[in-house]
Design a protein around this motif. Structure first.
Motif, PDB file in Angstrom:
ATOM      1  N   SER A  96       0.839  -1.203   0.000  1.00  0.00           N
ATOM      2  CA  SER A  96       0.000   0.000   0.000  1.00  0.00           C
ATOM      3  C   SER A  96       0.872   1.251   0.000  1.00  0.00           C
ATOM      4  O   SER A  96       0.624   2.192  -0.751  1.00  0.00           O
ATOM      5  CB  SER A  96      -0.919  -0.005   1.219  1.00  0.00           C
ATOM      6  OG  SER A  96      -1.632   1.196   1.309  1.00  0.00           O
ATOM      7  N   GLY A  97       1.898   1.245   0.849  1.00  0.00           N
ATOM      8  CA  GLY A  97       2.813   2.390   0.912  1.00  0.00           C
ATOM      9  C   GLY A  97       3.529   2.612  -0.400  1.00  0.00           C
ATOM     10  O   GLY A  97       3.670   3.742  -0.862  1.00  0.00           O
ATOM     11  N   LEU A  98       3.987   1.524  -1.016  1.00  0.00           N
ATOM     12  CA  LEU A  98       4.672   1.639  -2.306  1.00  0.00           C
ATOM     13  C   LEU A  98       3.716   2.129  -3.381  1.00  0.00           C
ATOM     14  O   LEU A  98       4.085   2.949  -4.229  1.00  0.00           O
ATOM     15  CB  LEU A  98       5.276   0.294  -2.713  1.00  0.00           C
ATOM     16  CG  LEU A  98       6.494  -0.159  -1.926  1.00  0.00           C
ATOM     17  CD1 LEU A  98       6.893  -1.569  -2.337  1.00  0.00           C
ATOM     18  CD2 LEU A  98       7.655   0.785  -2.104  1.00  0.00           C
ATOM     19  N   SER A  99       2.497   1.642  -3.331  1.00  0.00           N
ATOM     20  CA  SER A  99       1.500   2.082  -4.306  1.00  0.00           C
ATOM     21  C   SER A  99       1.231   3.577  -4.156  1.00  0.00           C
ATOM     22  O   SER A  99       1.175   4.306  -5.139  1.00  0.00           O
ATOM     23  CB  SER A  99       0.208   1.291  -4.131  1.00  0.00           C
ATOM     24  OG  SER A  99      -0.781   1.755  -5.005  1.00  0.00           O
ATOM     25  N   SER A 123       3.210   5.856  -2.744  1.00  0.00           N
ATOM     26  CA  SER A 123       4.377   6.659  -3.119  1.00  0.00           C
ATOM     27  C   SER A 123       4.586   6.606  -4.634  1.00  0.00           C
ATOM     28  O   SER A 123       5.013   7.589  -5.232  1.00  0.00           O
ATOM     29  CB  SER A 123       5.625   6.186  -2.383  1.00  0.00           C
ATOM     30  OG  SER A 123       5.994   4.882  -2.791  1.00  0.00           O
ATOM     31  N   GLY A 124       4.257   5.483  -5.245  1.00  0.00           N
ATOM     32  CA  GLY A 124       4.356   5.390  -6.706  1.00  0.00           C
ATOM     33  C   GLY A 124       3.399   6.350  -7.385  1.00  0.00           C
ATOM     34  O   GLY A 124       3.748   7.003  -8.367  1.00  0.00           O
ATOM     35  N   ALA A 125       2.191   6.455  -6.837  1.00  0.00           N
ATOM     36  CA  ALA A 125       1.207   7.384  -7.404  1.00  0.00           C
ATOM     37  C   ALA A 125       1.680   8.825  -7.237  1.00  0.00           C
ATOM     38  O   ALA A 125       1.536   9.646  -8.152  1.00  0.00           O
ATOM     39  CB  ALA A 125      -0.148   7.190  -6.734  1.00  0.00           C
ATOM     40  N   ALA A 126       2.265   9.125  -6.087  1.00  0.00           N
ATOM     41  CA  ALA A 126       2.763  10.483  -5.849  1.00  0.00           C
ATOM     42  C   ALA A 126       3.900  10.814  -6.817  1.00  0.00           C
ATOM     43  O   ALA A 126       3.956  11.917  -7.373  1.00  0.00           O
ATOM     44  CB  ALA A 126       3.233  10.626  -4.400  1.00  0.00           C
ATOM     45  N   VAL A 127       4.787   9.867  -7.017  1.00  0.00           N
ATOM     46  CA  VAL A 127       5.903  10.076  -7.953  1.00  0.00           C
ATOM     47  C   VAL A 127       5.365  10.255  -9.373  1.00  0.00           C
ATOM     48  O   VAL A 127       5.828  11.127 -10.117  1.00  0.00           O
ATOM     49  CB  VAL A 127       6.907   8.897  -7.883  1.00  0.00           C
ATOM     50  CG1 VAL A 127       7.891   8.938  -9.041  1.00  0.00           C
ATOM     51  CG2 VAL A 127       7.651   8.914  -6.562  1.00  0.00           C
ATOM     52  N   ALA A 128       4.378   9.443  -9.734  1.00  0.00           N
ATOM     53  CA  ALA A 128       3.798   9.562 -11.076  1.00  0.00           C
ATOM     54  C   ALA A 128       3.163  10.939 -11.280  1.00  0.00           C
ATOM     55  O   ALA A 128       3.331  11.552 -12.340  1.00  0.00           O
ATOM     56  CB  ALA A 128       2.759   8.466 -11.302  1.00  0.00           C
ATOM     57  N   LYS A 129       2.462  11.445 -10.273  1.00  0.00           N
ATOM     58  CA  LYS A 129       1.860  12.776 -10.380  1.00  0.00           C
ATOM     59  C   LYS A 129       2.931  13.846 -10.520  1.00  0.00           C
ATOM     60  O   LYS A 129       2.791  14.779 -11.305  1.00  0.00           O
ATOM     61  CB  LYS A 129       0.986  13.068  -9.157  1.00  0.00           C
ATOM     62  CG  LYS A 129      -0.335  12.372  -9.178  1.00  0.00           C
ATOM     63  CD  LYS A 129      -1.175  12.752  -7.987  1.00  0.00           C
ATOM     64  CE  LYS A 129      -2.509  12.024  -8.011  1.00  0.00           C
ATOM     65  NZ  LYS A 129      -3.354  12.403  -6.875  1.00  0.00           N
ATOM     66  N   LYS A 130       4.006  13.703  -9.745  1.00  0.00           N
ATOM     67  CA  LYS A 130       5.079  14.692  -9.814  1.00  0.00           C
ATOM     68  C   LYS A 130       5.744  14.666 -11.193  1.00  0.00           C
ATOM     69  O   LYS A 130       6.002  15.722 -11.781  1.00  0.00           O
ATOM     70  CB  LYS A 130       6.109  14.424  -8.723  1.00  0.00           C
ATOM     71  CG  LYS A 130       7.156  15.490  -8.614  1.00  0.00           C
ATOM     72  CD  LYS A 130       8.038  15.311  -7.413  1.00  0.00           C
ATOM     73  CE  LYS A 130       9.011  16.458  -7.321  1.00  0.00           C
ATOM     74  NZ  LYS A 130       9.793  16.431  -6.104  1.00  0.00           N
ATOM     75  N   VAL A 131       6.004  13.473 -11.700  1.00  0.00           N
ATOM     76  CA  VAL A 131       6.609  13.352 -13.028  1.00  0.00           C
ATOM     77  C   VAL A 131       5.680  13.942 -14.084  1.00  0.00           C
ATOM     78  O   VAL A 131       6.128  14.650 -14.993  1.00  0.00           O
ATOM     79  CB  VAL A 131       6.947  11.875 -13.338  1.00  0.00           C
ATOM     80  CG1 VAL A 131       7.286  11.678 -14.801  1.00  0.00           C
ATOM     81  CG2 VAL A 131       8.095  11.396 -12.469  1.00  0.00           C
ATOM     82  N   GLU A 132       4.384  13.674 -13.947  1.00  0.00           N
ATOM     83  CA  GLU A 132       3.420  14.215 -14.907  1.00  0.00           C
ATOM     84  C   GLU A 132       3.417  15.739 -14.896  1.00  0.00           C
ATOM     85  O   GLU A 132       3.430  16.380 -15.952  1.00  0.00           O
ATOM     86  CB  GLU A 132       2.017  13.691 -14.586  1.00  0.00           C
ATOM     87  CG  GLU A 132       0.965  14.110 -15.580  1.00  0.00           C
ATOM     88  CD  GLU A 132      -0.413  13.556 -15.247  1.00  0.00           C
ATOM     89  OE1 GLU A 132      -1.341  13.856 -16.017  1.00  0.00           O
ATOM     90  OE2 GLU A 132      -0.555  12.857 -14.238  1.00  0.00           O
TER      91      GLU A 132
END
Length: 107
Positions: free
Chosen positions: A49-52, A54-63
């Motif tokens: 859950s934590g990785l998911s 943080s992955g979503a947060a990273v994806a938003k930042k990259v976007e």
């Protein structure tokens, strides 16, 4: 004979106690194993859950960074087009001046 009978009795009790202790240890081991499996499963779920998240947060930042970069590229493309237009106009003006000078020198 009495000593031998006592020894046999002691051996039997000792075997029985050892068997009981082994069964108790097996039961405790199984309980510990089950508890560890449950705890590890819960920990794995939390990590996923934590990785998911943080992955979503990273994806938003990259976007968002990609959007900013795209806007900058669009602005640079417009500037380049304007620069290219000015150079083209200046080149045509220069060519026109050269033709006028050549015409004057001929005639």
């Amino acid at each position: 004979i009495e000593f031998g009978a006592r020894m046999t009795s002691v051996e039997a009790r000792l075997r029985q106690e050892i068997g009981s202790a082994q069964e108790a240890l097996k039961g405790e081991g199984a309980a510990i194993r089950e508890r560890l499996v449950r705890e590890l499963s819960a920990s794995a779920a939390k990590l996923k859950s934590g990785l998911s998240d943080s992955g979503a947060a990273v994806a938003k930042k990259v976007e968002s960074e990609l959007k900013r970069a795209n806007k900058a590229l669009v602005a640079l493309d417009k500037k380049f087009d304007r620069f290219d237009d000015r150079i083209t106009i200046q080149t045509r003006d220069q060519e026109e001046r050269v033709r006028k000078i050549e015409r004057r020198s001929r005639g």
